[in-house]
Structure formats: C-alpha cells, structure tokens
Design an enzyme around this catalytic site. Sequence first.
Site, PDB file in Angstrom:
ATOM      1  N   TYR A  55       0.875  -1.178   0.000  1.00  0.00           N
ATOM      2  CA  TYR A  55       0.000   0.000   0.000  1.00  0.00           C
ATOM      3  C   TYR A  55       0.910   1.225   0.000  1.00  0.00           C
ATOM      4  O   TYR A  55       1.688   1.403   0.938  1.00  0.00           O
ATOM      5  CB  TYR A  55      -0.873   0.038   1.258  1.00  0.00           C
ATOM      6  CG  TYR A  55      -1.957  -1.021   1.320  1.00  0.00           C
ATOM      7  CD1 TYR A  55      -1.676  -2.336   1.685  1.00  0.00           C
ATOM      8  CD2 TYR A  55      -3.283  -0.697   1.040  1.00  0.00           C
ATOM      9  CE1 TYR A  55      -2.683  -3.289   1.757  1.00  0.00           C
ATOM     10  CE2 TYR A  55      -4.297  -1.647   1.113  1.00  0.00           C
ATOM     11  CZ  TYR A  55      -3.990  -2.944   1.473  1.00  0.00           C
ATOM     12  OH  TYR A  55      -4.990  -3.887   1.551  1.00  0.00           O
TER      13      TYR A  55
ATOM     14  N   PRO B  85     -12.437   0.232  -0.471  1.00  0.00           N
ATOM     15  CA  PRO B  85     -11.696  -1.035  -0.497  1.00  0.00           C
ATOM     16  C   PRO B  85     -10.334  -1.020   0.204  1.00  0.00           C
ATOM     17  O   PRO B  85      -9.702  -2.064   0.328  1.00  0.00           O
ATOM     18  CB  PRO B  85     -11.518  -1.311  -1.996  1.00  0.00           C
ATOM     19  CG  PRO B  85     -11.649   0.014  -2.663  1.00  0.00           C
ATOM     20  CD  PRO B  85     -12.575   0.815  -1.812  1.00  0.00           C
TER      21      PRO B  85
ATOM     22  N   TYR C 246      -6.784  -5.593  10.272  1.00  0.00           N
ATOM     23  CA  TYR C 246      -6.618  -6.117   8.910  1.00  0.00           C
ATOM     24  C   TYR C 246      -6.908  -7.623   8.869  1.00  0.00           C
ATOM     25  O   TYR C 246      -7.586  -8.101   7.945  1.00  0.00           O
ATOM     26  CB  TYR C 246      -5.206  -5.818   8.394  1.00  0.00           C
ATOM     27  CG  TYR C 246      -5.085  -5.932   6.895  1.00  0.00           C
ATOM     28  CD1 TYR C 246      -5.149  -4.805   6.072  1.00  0.00           C
ATOM     29  CD2 TYR C 246      -4.916  -7.178   6.276  1.00  0.00           C
ATOM     30  CE1 TYR C 246      -5.061  -4.901   4.694  1.00  0.00           C
ATOM     31  CE2 TYR C 246      -4.821  -7.293   4.903  1.00  0.00           C
ATOM     32  CZ  TYR C 246      -4.890  -6.153   4.119  1.00  0.00           C
ATOM     33  OH  TYR C 246      -4.798  -6.261   2.751  1.00  0.00           O
TER      34      TYR C 246
HETATM   35  P1  FAD Z   1     -22.653  -8.259  -4.230  1.00  0.00           P
HETATM   36  O1  FAD Z   1     -21.363  -8.942  -4.471  1.00  0.00           O
HETATM   37  O2  FAD Z   1     -22.883  -6.929  -4.784  1.00  0.00           O
HETATM   38  O3  FAD Z   1     -23.810  -9.248  -4.632  1.00  0.00           O
HETATM   39  C1  FAD Z   1     -25.157  -8.846  -4.722  1.00  0.00           C
HETATM   40  C2  FAD Z   1     -25.856  -9.700  -5.757  1.00  0.00           C
HETATM   41  O4  FAD Z   1     -27.231  -9.362  -5.793  1.00  0.00           O
HETATM   42  C3  FAD Z   1     -25.312  -9.457  -7.157  1.00  0.00           C
HETATM   43  O5  FAD Z   1     -24.974 -10.683  -7.755  1.00  0.00           O
HETATM   44  C4  FAD Z   1     -26.453  -8.743  -7.885  1.00  0.00           C
HETATM   45  O6  FAD Z   1     -26.488  -9.037  -9.252  1.00  0.00           O
HETATM   46  C5  FAD Z   1     -27.656  -9.291  -7.142  1.00  0.00           C
HETATM   47  N1  FAD Z   1     -28.824  -8.404  -7.214  1.00  0.00           N
HETATM   48  C6  FAD Z   1     -28.860  -7.052  -7.144  1.00  0.00           C
HETATM   49  N2  FAD Z   1     -30.111  -6.594  -7.241  1.00  0.00           N
HETATM   50  C7  FAD Z   1     -30.909  -7.676  -7.387  1.00  0.00           C
HETATM   51  C8  FAD Z   1     -32.302  -7.851  -7.545  1.00  0.00           C
HETATM   52  N3  FAD Z   1     -33.121  -6.798  -7.574  1.00  0.00           N
HETATM   53  N4  FAD Z   1     -32.790  -9.092  -7.672  1.00  0.00           N
HETATM   54  C9  FAD Z   1     -31.960 -10.169  -7.623  1.00  0.00           C
HETATM   55  N5  FAD Z   1     -30.610 -10.062  -7.483  1.00  0.00           N
HETATM   56  C10 FAD Z   1     -30.100  -8.833  -7.356  1.00  0.00           C
HETATM   57  N6  FAD Z   1     -13.966  -5.213  -1.717  1.00  0.00           N
HETATM   58  C11 FAD Z   1     -12.696  -5.417  -1.384  1.00  0.00           C
HETATM   59  O7  FAD Z   1     -12.452  -5.862  -0.258  1.00  0.00           O
HETATM   60  N7  FAD Z   1     -11.686  -5.152  -2.283  1.00  0.00           N
HETATM   61  C12 FAD Z   1     -11.948  -4.661  -3.543  1.00  0.00           C
HETATM   62  O8  FAD Z   1     -11.045  -4.429  -4.326  1.00  0.00           O
HETATM   63  C13 FAD Z   1     -13.267  -4.416  -3.904  1.00  0.00           C
HETATM   64  N8  FAD Z   1     -13.582  -3.918  -5.136  1.00  0.00           N
HETATM   65  C14 FAD Z   1     -14.898  -3.685  -5.448  1.00  0.00           C
HETATM   66  C15 FAD Z   1     -15.249  -3.164  -6.703  1.00  0.00           C
HETATM   67  C16 FAD Z   1     -16.581  -2.916  -7.031  1.00  0.00           C
HETATM   68  C17 FAD Z   1     -16.930  -2.336  -8.386  1.00  0.00           C
HETATM   69  C18 FAD Z   1     -17.593  -3.194  -6.085  1.00  0.00           C
HETATM   70  C19 FAD Z   1     -19.041  -2.912  -6.417  1.00  0.00           C
HETATM   71  C20 FAD Z   1     -17.241  -3.722  -4.851  1.00  0.00           C
HETATM   72  C21 FAD Z   1     -15.903  -3.970  -4.514  1.00  0.00           C
HETATM   73  N9  FAD Z   1     -15.537  -4.510  -3.271  1.00  0.00           N
HETATM   74  C22 FAD Z   1     -14.251  -4.718  -2.956  1.00  0.00           C
HETATM   75  C23 FAD Z   1     -16.510  -4.862  -2.281  1.00  0.00           C
HETATM   76  C24 FAD Z   1     -16.875  -6.342  -2.302  1.00  0.00           C
HETATM   77  O9  FAD Z   1     -16.758  -6.864  -3.585  1.00  0.00           O
HETATM   78  C25 FAD Z   1     -18.289  -6.416  -1.796  1.00  0.00           C
HETATM   79  O10 FAD Z   1     -18.288  -5.950  -0.464  1.00  0.00           O
HETATM   80  C26 FAD Z   1     -18.892  -7.813  -1.854  1.00  0.00           C
HETATM   81  O11 FAD Z   1     -19.095  -8.194  -3.194  1.00  0.00           O
HETATM   82  C27 FAD Z   1     -20.214  -7.814  -1.109  1.00  0.00           C
HETATM   83  O12 FAD Z   1     -20.908  -9.003  -1.373  1.00  0.00           O
HETATM   84  P2  FAD Z   1     -22.490  -9.025  -1.411  1.00  0.00           P
HETATM   85  O13 FAD Z   1     -22.843 -10.433  -1.663  1.00  0.00           O
HETATM   86  O14 FAD Z   1     -23.011  -8.330  -0.204  1.00  0.00           O
HETATM   87  O15 FAD Z   1     -22.901  -8.070  -2.605  1.00  0.00           O
HETATM   88  C1  PHB Z   2      -7.328  -6.816  -4.305  1.00  0.00           C
HETATM   89  O1  PHB Z   2      -6.437  -7.672  -4.417  1.00  0.00           O
HETATM   90  O2  PHB Z   2      -8.206  -6.664  -5.168  1.00  0.00           O
HETATM   91  C2  PHB Z   2      -7.349  -5.937  -3.109  1.00  0.00           C
HETATM   92  C3  PHB Z   2      -6.471  -6.200  -2.070  1.00  0.00           C
HETATM   93  C4  PHB Z   2      -6.459  -5.376  -0.955  1.00  0.00           C
HETATM   94  C5  PHB Z   2      -7.323  -4.304  -0.899  1.00  0.00           C
HETATM   95  C6  PHB Z   2      -8.200  -4.057  -1.938  1.00  0.00           C
HETATM   96  C7  PHB Z   2      -8.213  -4.870  -3.055  1.00  0.00           C
HETATM   97  O3  PHB Z   2      -7.288  -3.488   0.181  1.00  0.00           O
END
Ligand code: FAD
Ligand code: PHB
Length: 389
Positions: free
Chosen positions: A200, A292, A384
């Site tokens: 980082y 993130p 962490y």
């Molecule tokens: P999601 O993974 O968002 O899953 C929700 C699901 O619900 C999706 O599949 C969606 O299609 C579905 N859905 C939505 N609306 C409806 C509906 N109306 N009907 C039926 N299904 C529906 N976290 C990190 O730690 N590091 C990262 O680098 C990182 N990068 C990210 C980048 C992006 C663009 C995003 C959006 C998030 C990122 N995150 C990251 C956060 C992490 O990916 C999320 O916290 C994690 O995916 C949360 O999981 P979830 O199951 O709660 O939600």
């Molecule tokens: C990643 O590998 O995508 C990643 C790792 C650490 C972070 C965020 C994203 O804090």
Amino acid sequence: MRTQVAIIGAGPAGLLLGQLLSRQGVANVILERRSAQYVLGRVRAGVIETGTAGFIDETGAGARMHREGLVHDGIEIAFAGERHRIDFRALVGQGVIVYGQTEITRDLMDSRARSGAETLYEVDDVSLHDVAGTKPRVRYRKGGMEHEIQAEFIAGCDGSHGVSRQYIPAPLLRTFERQYPFGWLGVMVDRPPVAPELIYTRHERGFALCSMRSATRSRLYVQCSLEDRVSDWPDDRFYEELTRRLDGATAAKLEPGASIEKSLTPLRGFVAEPMRYGSLFLAGDAAHVVPPTGAKGLNLAASDVHYLREALVEYFRTGSRAGIEAYSSRALARVWKAERFSWWMTSTLHTFPAHSGFESRMQEAELTYLVGSQAARAALAENYVGLPY
Ligand code: FAD
Ligand code: PHB
C-alpha cells in the site's frame, strides 16, 4: 413455491448464507438478477480474513482456497520512498489469505450445485411483500412468467443497488454516507507480483496498491479522479503513473503487461440502520459499503452472514427469536468497526484534492508513528486480519 429462507442475490453474501443454511438443514432458495457467468465475471475483492475462510470451510467449499490461495503474514506500507513491513503473524499471531472473490464465488456456486439447493438466475422484477409480518413473499418474473415464493424469512443480500433495503419503511431507516473525492482504477495482468506481499503506497500523486491473485497474476490499483473513465487509462498511461508512485526498488520490479481486466470504482462508505425489519434481514453490501482500502467489503458480508445464520438456525431448531432480535445490533457493531478501519486506511493513504500542506504532514506523521510504534502496528494488524467475533 415454499421455502424457509428466500435469499435475494447470489454474490458472496447470498451464496455463503445459502450454503451455511443448507448444511444446517434450513431450506433456502436464491434469486439472482444476473446470469451465473456475469456474477463470476465481476473482479472485486482479494483478501480473505481467517474468520471468513473458516465460514467458507464450514460450507465444504474451502479446499481450493487452501490449495491455491496465498497465505500472507503481513503487508507493506510505503511512503516517502520507503517500504515498511507490518508483520501480522508476529504482532497478532494470524495472517490472511489472498484469494479472489471470483474464485470464492465459483467454489460456493459449485458446492451449491452439488448440494442440489436451488439458485434461480436471470430473474427480473423481484419484489418483496408482507415483510412486516411472519409470512413474507417474494414475487419475480422468469422466462416471461410471474412466480411467487412463500417464505418464513427473506435475506436481502442484493448488494448496494439491490431492492431489499427499500422495503424497510423510510421513517425507520437511517443511512450514513461518505463519498470520497476519488476512485480506484484497477488492472488485472498476467505478470508476477512485484513483491511477495501487498504494498500500500502513499504518494503525493495519489495512492497505489500492488496486490495479486497468484504467483503469476498481479492486481494493481492507482487512485484516480472521479471524472476519469476506464478509456482514459490505456495500459501505457497506467504503468507510467504506477511507476511514478512506487518507490524505486518496487518500480524496478514492475513488469508491464497487457491488462486482462480494467475497472474503476468510486470510493465510498455507507451504512443503513437497522439491518432487520420484521422478517426481512439485510446482509453485506445491501446494508453497508466500505472503501476497499482496508479489504473489508467481502469480509463484512461474511460477518453479517455468520450472525444471520446463527439467528436463523437457532430459530428453526428451538423457536427462540433471541438471535433474530439481536441480529441488527450484533452485525452493526462489527460493521462500524470495519467502517472506521476502512475510513482510517483511506484517509491516511490517499491524496485529497481539498487538503492543505497541514493535512498532508498529518498523514506523514500518522504513518511515521505507525511504523515506529509496535502498539500502532498491532492495531492495524488486528483490524486487517479481522476483529474477533
Ligand atoms: P454483491 O457482491 O454486490 O452481490 C449482490 C448480488 O445481488 C449481485 O450478484 C447482484 O447481481 C444481485 N442483485 C442485485 N439486485 C438484485 C435484484 N433486484 N434481484 C436479484 N438479485 C439482485 N472489496 C474489497 O475488499 N476489495 C476490492 O477491491 C473491492 N472492489 C470492489 C469493486 C466494485 C466495483 C464493487 C461494487 C465492490 C468492490 N468490493 C471490494 C466490495 C466487495 O466486492 C463487496 O463488499 C462484496 O461483493 C459484497 O458481497 P455481497 O454479496 O453483499 O454483494
Ligand atoms: C485486491 O487484491 O483486489 C485488493 C487487495 C487489498 C485491498 C483491496 C483490493 O485493500
């Protein structure tokens, strides 16, 4: 159709909840708006806390994570041109597993397919009904037909843009939000990582993160402007900017390669309270979002799921509603701690357009204190690797 728990969303929260409940004999159906292929194509998180790994193990889907995931005993923080290691193992006796969200999703989907539990993909117009009472229903369209599921509970695991949250009546719902004035541009590339652990980096041109997915695949990020589009960042520009931000030794190790994925994420923190209304529960990004920087998003989704499945299993086994009543406050207590850590990591490592020289010096002082103090390093480490449950 009838089931005990209708789960909206097949992201990590929905899939993990579904598999934990199935394992403990609680019937559930998952409804997902997208196709399985689309869900698997979303590149997101990469760091798994030990606790999260334990929940994945409980579902029986952890074998590949332990085989292919990389155990990391620390991270490096770089600033003023120097790298400083934070040794998690020495400080708090634990590490983390570096393993992509796409892989976890795949493992949970495979394990669900083997268990025979139902996931309905590509459903449209999901709507929730009678969530205030004890006989909630979910309606949806699939293949041009209207369908209805009668459940005892609904788990809204449908991410930050899902529909579930809006069924908590507005007068009861409080939301808290911070939008950061920047985003992350992320690149996936089939080149070996620049170092064995994540780095980082704080730099006056902006934050940078060198992460990885395997010994041959790097995941690289640079802080970018909210106005930027992915098309503003051809690979050449990305590597040039990353090289300028990294310390010399790290930059020398960087092997540019053609990106296989590139995406832009605006950074924000968001929390919705409460996380339950009647027979509707929210879990994961449906209830909260973290920037993130602390790698907490996916892990918080798993944390909510842990409390929720305890509550539901207790209810179906004993009839007790104690866990159900306590769910929102138990989940939120852990959520706010992770929000704080993610906010602190983000605030300390990024360049803020509105900051004066004073704030910039404060960041440097914070980081100098961090690397020089065992207590401060231990505080970072315990957050962490994941706070205790
Ligand atoms: P999601 O993974 O968002 O899953 C929700 C699901 O619900 C999706 O599949 C969606 O299609 C579905 N859905 C939505 N609306 C409806 C509906 N109306 N009907 C039926 N299904 C529906 N976290 C990190 O730690 N590091 C990262 O680098 C990182 N990068 C990210 C980048 C992006 C663009 C995003 C959006 C998030 C990122 N995150 C990251 C956060 C992490 O990916 C999320 O916290 C994690 O995916 C949360 O999981 P979830 O199951 O709660 O939600
Ligand atoms: C990643 O590998 O995508 C990643 C790792 C650490 C972070 C965020 C994203 O804090």
